[in-house]
Design a protein around this motif. Sequence first.
Motif, PDB file in Angstrom:
ATOM      1  N   ILE A  85       0.912  -1.063  -0.039  1.00  0.00           N
ATOM      2  CA  ILE A  85      -0.073  -0.007  -0.226  1.00  0.00           C
ATOM      3  C   ILE A  85       1.071   1.141  -0.060  1.00  0.00           C
ATOM      4  N   ALA A  86       0.625   2.105  -0.680  1.00  0.00           N
ATOM      5  CA  ALA A  86       1.274   3.401  -1.087  1.00  0.00           C
ATOM      6  C   ALA A  86       0.450   4.800  -0.774  1.00  0.00           C
ATOM      7  N   SER A  87       1.196   5.664  -0.320  1.00  0.00           N
ATOM      8  CA  SER A  87       0.357   6.982   0.099  1.00  0.00           C
ATOM      9  C   SER A  87      -0.075   7.977  -1.132  1.00  0.00           C
ATOM     10  N   ALA A  88      -1.009   8.728  -0.747  1.00  0.00           N
ATOM     11  CA  ALA A  88      -1.315   9.570  -1.842  1.00  0.00           C
ATOM     12  C   ALA A  88      -1.970  11.114  -0.886  1.00  0.00           C
ATOM     13  N   GLY A  89      -1.934  11.950  -1.484  1.00  0.00           N
ATOM     14  CA  GLY A  89      -2.604  13.162  -1.036  1.00  0.00           C
ATOM     15  C   GLY A  89      -2.013  14.619  -1.047  1.00  0.00           C
ATOM     16  N   LEU A  90      -2.097  15.213  -0.249  1.00  0.00           N
ATOM     17  CA  LEU A  90      -1.755  16.737  -0.193  1.00  0.00           C
ATOM     18  C   LEU A  90      -2.747  17.654  -1.013  1.00  0.00           C
ATOM     19  N   SER A  91      -2.928  17.395  -2.082  1.00  0.00           N
ATOM     20  CA  SER A  91      -4.091  18.191  -2.970  1.00  0.00           C
ATOM     21  C   SER A  91      -4.523  17.342  -3.885  1.00  0.00           C
ATOM     22  N   VAL A  92      -5.810  17.512  -4.425  1.00  0.00           N
ATOM     23  CA  VAL A  92      -6.484  16.648  -5.282  1.00  0.00           C
ATOM     24  C   VAL A  92      -5.504  16.410  -6.667  1.00  0.00           C
ATOM     25  N   GLU A  93      -4.922  17.170  -7.295  1.00  0.00           N
ATOM     26  CA  GLU A  93      -4.140  17.203  -8.359  1.00  0.00           C
ATOM     27  C   GLU A  93      -3.063  16.330  -7.957  1.00  0.00           C
ATOM     28  N   GLY A  94      -2.173  16.729  -6.847  1.00  0.00           N
ATOM     29  CA  GLY A  94      -1.152  15.883  -6.359  1.00  0.00           C
ATOM     30  C   GLY A  94      -1.650  14.741  -5.875  1.00  0.00           C
ATOM     31  N   GLY A  95      -2.499  14.578  -5.258  1.00  0.00           N
ATOM     32  CA  GLY A  95      -3.025  12.927  -4.919  1.00  0.00           C
ATOM     33  C   GLY A  95      -3.124  12.210  -6.041  1.00  0.00           C
ATOM     34  N   LYS A  96      -3.942  12.651  -6.905  1.00  0.00           N
ATOM     35  CA  LYS A  96      -4.195  12.131  -8.335  1.00  0.00           C
ATOM     36  C   LYS A  96      -2.691  11.483  -8.953  1.00  0.00           C
ATOM     37  N   ALA A  97      -1.983  12.590  -8.915  1.00  0.00           N
ATOM     38  CA  ALA A  97      -0.513  12.148  -9.631  1.00  0.00           C
ATOM     39  C   ALA A  97       0.271  11.100  -8.717  1.00  0.00           C
ATOM     40  N   PHE A  98       0.093  10.906  -7.314  1.00  0.00           N
ATOM     41  CA  PHE A  98       0.644   9.957  -6.587  1.00  0.00           C
ATOM     42  C   PHE A  98      -0.120   8.650  -6.773  1.00  0.00           C
ATOM     43  N   ALA A  99      -1.222   8.767  -6.762  1.00  0.00           N
ATOM     44  CA  ALA A  99      -2.270   7.549  -6.813  1.00  0.00           C
ATOM     45  C   ALA A  99      -1.800   6.895  -8.360  1.00  0.00           C
ATOM     46  N   ARG A 100      -1.656   7.806  -9.466  1.00  0.00           N
ATOM     47  CA  ARG A 100      -1.089   7.090 -10.812  1.00  0.00           C
ATOM     48  C   ARG A 100       0.164   6.484 -10.867  1.00  0.00           C
ATOM     49  N   ALA A 101       1.086   7.334 -10.255  1.00  0.00           N
ATOM     50  CA  ALA A 101       2.379   6.501 -10.071  1.00  0.00           C
ATOM     51  C   ALA A 101       2.519   5.320  -9.251  1.00  0.00           C
ATOM     52  N   ALA A 102       1.735   5.309  -8.052  1.00  0.00           N
ATOM     53  CA  ALA A 102       1.703   4.150  -7.295  1.00  0.00           C
ATOM     54  C   ALA A 102       1.011   3.109  -8.187  1.00  0.00           C
ATOM     55  N   GLU A 103      -0.175   3.256  -9.120  1.00  0.00           N
ATOM     56  CA  GLU A 103      -0.880   2.339  -9.923  1.00  0.00           C
ATOM     57  C   GLU A 103       0.414   1.940 -10.886  1.00  0.00           C
ATOM     58  N   GLU A 104       0.982   2.696 -11.484  1.00  0.00           N
ATOM     59  CA  GLU A 104       1.803   2.372 -12.662  1.00  0.00           C
ATOM     60  C   GLU A 104       3.168   1.496 -12.323  1.00  0.00           C
ATOM     61  N   ALA A 105       3.358   1.652 -10.825  1.00  0.00           N
ATOM     62  CA  ALA A 105       4.486   0.882 -10.042  1.00  0.00           C
ATOM     63  C   ALA A 105       4.044  -0.634  -9.754  1.00  0.00           C
ATOM     64  N   GLY A 106       2.748  -0.716  -9.652  1.00  0.00           N
ATOM     65  CA  GLY A 106       2.289  -2.041  -9.101  1.00  0.00           C
ATOM     66  C   GLY A 106       1.828  -2.153  -7.948  1.00  0.00           C
ATOM     67  N   ALA A 107       1.624  -1.084  -7.201  1.00  0.00           N
ATOM     68  CA  ALA A 107       0.957  -1.030  -5.809  1.00  0.00           C
ATOM     69  C   ALA A 107      -0.147  -1.759  -5.765  1.00  0.00           C
ATOM     70  N   ASP A 108      -0.734  -2.314  -4.619  1.00  0.00           N
ATOM     71  CA  ASP A 108      -2.115  -3.046  -4.378  1.00  0.00           C
ATOM     72  C   ASP A 108      -3.107  -2.045  -3.762  1.00  0.00           C
ATOM     73  N   GLY A 109      -2.838  -0.816  -3.214  1.00  0.00           N
ATOM     74  CA  GLY A 109      -3.441  -0.105  -2.728  1.00  0.00           C
ATOM     75  C   GLY A 109      -3.192   1.317  -2.566  1.00  0.00           C
ATOM     76  N   ILE A 110      -4.008   2.549  -2.090  1.00  0.00           N
ATOM     77  CA  ILE A 110      -3.630   3.561  -1.767  1.00  0.00           C
ATOM     78  C   ILE A 110      -3.978   3.800  -0.387  1.00  0.00           C
ATOM     79  N   LEU A 111      -3.208   4.619   0.410  1.00  0.00           N
ATOM     80  CA  LEU A 111      -3.463   5.084   1.815  1.00  0.00           C
ATOM     81  C   LEU A 111      -3.753   6.666   1.521  1.00  0.00           C
ATOM     82  N   LEU A 112      -4.769   7.317   1.631  1.00  0.00           N
ATOM     83  CA  LEU A 112      -4.908   8.447   1.541  1.00  0.00           C
ATOM     84  C   LEU A 112      -4.917   9.490   2.490  1.00  0.00           C
ATOM     85  N   MET A 113      -3.729  10.284   2.253  1.00  0.00           N
ATOM     86  CA  MET A 113      -3.427  11.324   3.392  1.00  0.00           C
ATOM     87  C   MET A 113      -4.334  12.424   3.544  1.00  0.00           C
TER      88      MET A 113
END
Length: 305
Positions: A85-113
């Motif tokens: 599980i990898a984190s995402a958050g800070l802002s809407v667009e920043g959160g989307k970017a972190f979530a996209r990076a996690a998904e592309e890297a093969g993470a299984d889930g997101i912890l939304l900060m």
Amino acid sequence: MKFSKDEVKQALGDGLLSFPITDFNEQGRFDAERYRRRLEWFVGHEISAVFVAGGTGEFFSLTLDEYREIVRVAVETVDGRLSVIASAGLSVEGGKAFARAAEEAGADGILLMPPYLTECPQEGLVEYARQICDSTALGVIYYNRANGILDAGSVQALADQCPNLIGLKDGKGDIQALNKIIKTVGDRLVYVGGVPTAEIFAEAYLSIGVNTYSSAVFNFVPDMAVKFYQELRKGNSEVVQQITRDFFIPFVDLRDRKAGYAVSLIKAGAEIIGRPAGSVRAPLTMPTSEERQRLETLVGIAKQQ
């Protein structure tokens, strides 16, 4: 992604959750090889999921490029043995970017900060989380802490709008508020204890049906951390009380000396046991020599448990 949303949810519902610190070298840059060794050591213990680049992993101080590399290394190293599980958050667009990076890297889930800095109305927090949830196919665990605290009605609204919302991590320690959320939303979500040094709340969490929590001290006293969790789940109150009295209460007293020590002491502890990860990044600071000595004493106590 190697695990489905249902499989991740199941893993989060039972078992100790680990949150590795992030390795930095002497120049303060991400040290991938040392991080690989740390994760291999982690997964050799009895844990149910690995949360990378979380609060203990200094998500708040990472660049997107660093974050992308951290998640990639973690996914490669864990190699399907556990959910990552990898984190995402800070802002809407920043959160989307972190979530996209996690998904592309093969993470299984997101912890939304929580969102960065600003005070937030309930409907704004729901919209913040909804937009980031909608941007990813991964299961999302909402971290209910700091300026991102959702009440029971808002958690229900978010769960209704976002099928991929699978969990809520409590970072406040308000047992009454958390119990209201659990009784309102029910088993639509999985619930995770997530206050700093969550073991100090473990008995209270368990009493309202929160079976798992994030263990930061696992980074430097993993055997004791696993034993504490196992004895808690067995209902062995004598052992739980002894470890709480001998280790966790003095540790919390030390942690409360200075803001940020919930992370800084973990890095100091890792160095004490011979698994250094470098210093924390500003604005956090490392413990003093006297505080480090007190931590060394606690590490010795933990080894005797």
